[in-house]
Write a protein that holds these residues in place. Structure first.
Motif, short mmCIF file in Angstrom:
data_model
loop_
_atom_site.label_atom_id
_atom_site.label_comp_id
_atom_site.label_asym_id
_atom_site.label_seq_id
_atom_site.Cartn_x
_atom_site.Cartn_y
_atom_site.Cartn_z
N LEU A 9 29.47 37.42 20.59
CA LEU A 9 28.17 36.99 19.92
C LEU A 9 28.63 36.05 19.01
N VAL A 10 27.75 35.07 18.77
CA VAL A 10 27.87 34.15 17.85
C VAL A 10 26.44 34.02 17.00
N GLU A 11 26.42 33.46 16.03
CA GLU A 11 25.22 33.35 14.95
C GLU A 11 24.81 31.93 15.15
N VAL A 12 23.51 31.83 15.61
CA VAL A 12 22.97 30.30 15.97
C VAL A 12 22.11 30.13 15.02
N PHE A 13 21.46 30.98 14.23
CA PHE A 13 20.34 30.82 13.25
C PHE A 13 20.06 31.93 12.33
N ARG A 14 19.80 31.63 10.81
CA ARG A 14 19.58 32.64 9.98
C ARG A 14 18.33 32.26 8.96
N MET A 35 19.67 37.96 20.56
CA MET A 35 19.26 39.25 20.10
C MET A 35 19.03 39.03 18.38
N ILE A 36 18.44 39.96 17.79
CA ILE A 36 18.22 39.53 16.34
C ILE A 36 18.96 40.69 15.81
N GLY A 53 15.48 39.72 2.85
CA GLY A 53 17.02 39.90 3.61
C GLY A 53 17.12 38.98 4.64
N GLN A 54 18.23 38.55 5.00
CA GLN A 54 18.50 37.23 6.25
C GLN A 54 18.65 38.07 7.44
N VAL A 55 18.00 37.72 8.48
CA VAL A 55 17.97 37.98 9.68
C VAL A 55 18.84 37.07 10.62
N LEU A 56 19.69 37.53 11.51
CA LEU A 56 20.63 36.29 12.51
C LEU A 56 19.86 36.63 13.66
N VAL A 57 19.90 35.29 14.54
CA VAL A 57 19.91 35.30 15.88
C VAL A 57 21.08 35.20 16.60
N MET A 58 21.38 35.90 17.21
CA MET A 58 22.81 35.83 18.01
C MET A 58 22.82 35.67 19.47
N VAL A 59 23.72 34.88 19.94
CA VAL A 59 23.65 34.55 21.76
C VAL A 59 25.25 34.57 21.78
N ASN A 60 25.28 34.78 23.21
CA ASN A 60 26.72 34.68 23.80
C ASN A 60 27.54 33.48 23.51
N LYS A 61 28.83 33.71 23.12
CA LYS A 61 29.70 32.58 22.81
C LYS A 61 29.37 31.45 23.71
N GLU A 62 29.47 31.80 25.07
CA GLU A 62 29.42 30.84 26.23
C GLU A 62 28.19 29.91 26.13
N GLU A 63 27.09 30.52 25.48
CA GLU A 63 25.95 29.71 25.51
C GLU A 63 25.57 29.05 24.37
N VAL A 65 26.61 26.26 22.66
CA VAL A 65 26.35 24.94 22.39
C VAL A 65 24.93 24.36 22.75
N TYR A 66 24.34 25.21 23.73
CA TYR A 66 23.10 24.87 24.39
C TYR A 66 22.18 25.53 23.54
N ALA A 67 22.38 26.75 23.12
CA ALA A 67 21.48 27.68 22.05
C ALA A 67 21.26 26.73 20.46
N ARG A 68 22.44 26.15 20.38
CA ARG A 68 22.14 25.38 19.03
C ARG A 68 21.40 23.90 19.14
N LYS A 69 21.50 23.46 20.54
CA LYS A 69 20.49 22.43 20.67
C LYS A 69 19.34 22.74 20.81
N VAL A 70 18.82 23.78 21.55
CA VAL A 70 17.42 24.34 21.40
C VAL A 70 16.93 24.35 19.89
N VAL A 71 17.81 25.43 19.19
CA VAL A 71 17.54 25.48 17.75
C VAL A 71 17.20 24.14 17.02
#
Length: 76
Positions: A9-14, A35-36, A53-63, A65-71
């Protein structure tokens, strides 16, 4: 439908819990599983009590690039 199994999993939003919930909803509507993850204990005491507190949105590593585009489109 079989669940997708990926490596990591990788973070795409905080941000705040409210922002993270919105981003998670946008990702889910775009077909990206996410997932949060709360970095503090605020989710234990009260999930909707903003304790700064900071909350992270995590996605699968393979997704990532697309997730960062959506964000990024959400921020525009």
């Amino acid at each position: 439908m079989e669940p997708k199994m990926y490596g990591s999993l990788v973070e795409v939003f905080r941000g705040s819990l409210w922002e993270a919930e919105i981003v998670k909803g946008l990702l889910n509507s775009a077909g990206v599983s996410s997932m949060i993850k709360d970095e503090g204990l605020s989710m234990v005491t009260s999930p909707y009590l903003d304790m700064g507190g900071q909350v992270l949105v995590m996605v699968n590593k393979e997704e990532e690039v697309y997730a960062r585009k959506v964000v990024a489109e959400k921020k525009a």
